[in-house]
Write an enzyme that holds these catalytic residues in place. Structure first.
Site, PDB file in Angstrom:
ATOM      1  CG  ASN A  95      -1.856  -1.209   1.224  1.00 14.41           C
ATOM      2  OD1 ASN A  95      -2.053  -1.848   0.190  1.00 14.41           O
ATOM      3  ND2 ASN A  95      -2.376  -1.570   2.386  1.00 14.41           N
ATOM      4  CB  VAL A  96       1.115   3.972  -2.146  1.00 14.73           C
ATOM      5  CG1 VAL A  96       1.954   2.957  -2.913  1.00 14.73           C
ATOM      6  CG2 VAL A  96      -0.270   4.112  -2.779  1.00 14.73           C
ATOM      7  CG  HIS A 117       3.890  -1.763  -4.734  1.00 20.01           C
ATOM      8  ND1 HIS A 117       2.717  -2.480  -4.778  1.00 20.01           N
ATOM      9  CD2 HIS A 117       4.855  -2.617  -5.142  1.00 20.01           C
ATOM     10  CE1 HIS A 117       2.971  -3.705  -5.233  1.00 20.01           C
ATOM     11  NE2 HIS A 117       4.267  -3.810  -5.438  1.00 20.01           N
ATOM     12  CG  ASN A 138      -8.472 -11.875   0.909  1.00 16.41           C
ATOM     13  OD1 ASN A 138      -9.649 -11.538   0.745  1.00 16.41           O
ATOM     14  ND2 ASN A 138      -7.511 -11.557   0.071  1.00 16.41           N
ATOM     15  N   PRO A 139     -11.334 -12.021   3.128  1.00 12.57           N
ATOM     16  CG  PRO A 139     -12.775 -10.195   3.319  1.00 12.57           C
ATOM     17  CD  PRO A 139     -11.352 -10.562   3.074  1.00 12.57           C
TER      18      PRO A 139
HETATM   19  P1  OAD Z   1      -6.216  -6.031  -4.745  1.00 18.16           P
HETATM   20  O1  OAD Z   1      -7.326  -5.066  -4.995  1.00 18.16           O
HETATM   21  O2  OAD Z   1      -5.643  -6.808  -5.900  1.00 18.16           O
HETATM   22  O3  OAD Z   1      -6.691  -7.110  -3.673  1.00 18.16           O
HETATM   23  C1  OAD Z   1      -7.324  -6.662  -2.499  1.00 18.16           C
HETATM   24  C2  OAD Z   1      -7.631  -7.888  -1.655  1.00 18.16           C
HETATM   25  O4  OAD Z   1      -8.174  -7.453  -0.424  1.00 18.16           O
HETATM   26  C3  OAD Z   1      -8.657  -8.820  -2.299  1.00 18.16           C
HETATM   27  O5  OAD Z   1      -8.170 -10.150  -2.293  1.00 18.16           O
HETATM   28  C4  OAD Z   1      -9.891  -8.685  -1.386  1.00 18.16           C
HETATM   29  O6  OAD Z   1     -10.577  -9.921  -1.255  1.00 18.16           O
HETATM   30  C5  OAD Z   1      -9.255  -8.293  -0.080  1.00 18.16           C
HETATM   31  N1  OAD Z   1     -10.100  -7.529   0.821  1.00 18.16           N
HETATM   32  C6  OAD Z   1     -11.097  -6.675   0.510  1.00 18.16           C
HETATM   33  N2  OAD Z   1     -11.612  -6.139   1.642  1.00 18.16           N
HETATM   34  C7  OAD Z   1     -10.907  -6.670   2.689  1.00 18.16           C
HETATM   35  C8  OAD Z   1     -10.956  -6.520   4.098  1.00 18.16           C
HETATM   36  N3  OAD Z   1     -11.842  -5.702   4.694  1.00 18.16           N
HETATM   37  N4  OAD Z   1     -10.081  -7.231   4.850  1.00 18.16           N
HETATM   38  C9  OAD Z   1      -9.174  -8.069   4.269  1.00 18.16           C
HETATM   39  N5  OAD Z   1      -9.075  -8.240   2.929  1.00 18.16           N
HETATM   40  C10 OAD Z   1      -9.939  -7.555   2.161  1.00 18.16           C
HETATM   41  O7  OAD Z   1      -5.070  -5.224  -4.000  1.00 18.16           O
HETATM   42  P2  OAD Z   1      -3.571  -5.679  -3.761  1.00 18.16           P
HETATM   43  O8  OAD Z   1      -3.464  -7.156  -3.598  1.00 18.16           O
HETATM   44  O9  OAD Z   1      -3.040  -4.828  -2.683  1.00 18.16           O
HETATM   45  O10 OAD Z   1       0.266  -2.091  -7.272  1.00 18.16           O
HETATM   46  O11 OAD Z   1      -2.879  -5.267  -5.158  1.00 18.16           O
HETATM   47  C11 OAD Z   1      -1.464  -5.402  -5.252  1.00 18.16           C
HETATM   48  C12 OAD Z   1      -0.959  -4.291  -6.127  1.00 18.16           C
HETATM   49  O12 OAD Z   1      -1.703  -4.248  -7.380  1.00 18.16           O
HETATM   50  C13 OAD Z   1      -1.129  -2.906  -5.529  1.00 18.16           C
HETATM   51  O13 OAD Z   1      -0.093  -2.586  -4.633  1.00 18.16           O
HETATM   52  C14 OAD Z   1      -1.085  -2.055  -6.777  1.00 18.16           C
HETATM   53  C15 OAD Z   1      -2.032  -2.860  -7.657  1.00 18.16           C
HETATM   54  O14 OAD Z   1      -1.879  -2.590  -8.998  1.00 18.16           O
HETATM   55  C16 OAD Z   1       0.760  -0.957  -7.862  1.00 18.16           C
HETATM   56  O15 OAD Z   1       0.072   0.041  -7.972  1.00 18.16           O
HETATM   57  C17 OAD Z   1       2.161  -1.091  -8.330  1.00 18.16           C
END
Ligand code: OAD
Length: 244
Positions: A101-102, A118, A211-212
């Site tokens: 996260n940023v 990131h 993760n839900p």
């Molecule tokens: P994603 O949007 O790909 O995934 C978010 C995850 O959080 C999903 O698996 C959801 O099921 C889960 N989620 C949603 N609500 C939640 C909650 N309340 N508690 C726990 N989990 C929950 O986001 P990231 O995996 O962070 O990169 O994406 C990775 C990278 O892709 C980011 O850092 C960004 C993006 O493109 C860059 O910008 C370089």
């Protein structure tokens, strides 16, 4: 929600490594990237907004999009999951929080040992990433670096860019040494971050996923907590406090 077996594992751990993704900030109102309908990539094309080529092709569009995300963060506060992670850090001799996260919310919540894979939306640097800009005026378009004249850009990793070398090297090193590795709120779709849990497993760690929704790593997890992190992390910390 939290089994005695999981508590036992957390109590005996010395080195705990956490990897977070956008899901940990979802309960603070920060949009994730890939959640259906609400994710940023559902509504914006990353190829148009999150690559060096996109910035060079349309610097103002990209600058303004990140500026709007930065402004949105001004009204966002950490949620109970962030604060639980800050409390968890105090319990272990070796605790590392690796985040994709940023949004700075882990630091705002009190975590000290944060590894930003990131970058950080609050930081702005010049396009060749040599100079960090403390202030800028974007009233008439994309500002330029006062030191080298290059265009300024958000200090975040775009698709196709290398991650900060020290951050990713440290992340792999600490993951290999983890007794417990907890992946929270990430779809595990983006490399190299998604390889960290596997690296930890190879080092003998117990792997916990919060993760839900299932991810491609769920079947590798020793413990799966399919709940929002803002609910389950405070429960985990409370259960550990009961057994101090
Ligand atoms: P994603 O949007 O790909 O995934 C978010 C995850 O959080 C999903 O698996 C959801 O099921 C889960 N989620 C949603 N609500 C939640 C909650 N309340 N508690 C726990 N989990 C929950 O986001 P990231 O995996 O962070 O990169 O994406 C990775 C990278 O892709 C980011 O850092 C960004 C993006 O493109 C860059 O910008 C370089």
């Amino acid at each position: 929600m939290i089994s005695d077996e999981l508590i036992q594992v957390m109590q005996t751990a010395q080195t705990v490594v956490v990897l977070t993704g956008a899901g940990v900030s979802a309960e603070s109102g920060v949009p994730t990237f890939r959640d259906a309908l609400t994710g940023l990539w559902e509504n914006f094309d990353p190829a148009q907004l999150a690559t060096p080529e996109a910035f060079q092709a349309n610097p103002k569009l990209v600058w303004d999009w990140y500026a709007s995300r930065r402004e949105m963060l001004a009204d966002v506060t950490p949620n109970a999951g962030h604060y639980a992670l800050a409390e968890l850090e105090q319990r272990y001799p070796y605790f590392y929080l690796i985040t994709q996260n940023v949004d700075s919310l882990h630091q705002v919540a009190g975590n000290k040992s944060v590894i930003e894979l990131h970058g950080n939306l609050q930081r702005v640097c010049c396009f060749n990433k040599l100079h960090v800009a403390e202030n800028w005026d974007d009233s008439d378009g994309v500002p330029n670096c006062q030191q080298c004249g290059a265009m300024l850009r958000p200090d975040v990793v775009w698709f196709g860019e290398m991650l900060p070398e020290d951050a990713i090297d440290t992340a792999f090193a600490v993951s290999k040494s983890a007794d417990v590795f907890i992946s929270i709120g990430t779809s595990a779709e983006v490399q190299p971050a998604a390889s960290l849990p596997v690296h930890a497993l190879r080092g003998g760690a117990t792997f916990i996923e919060i993760n839900p929704h299932p991810t491609m790593l769920t079947n590798r997890a020793d413990f799966v907590l399919p709940y929002p992190s803002g609910e389950v992390l405070p429960e985990l910390v409370a259960a550990l406090n009961l057994r101090r």
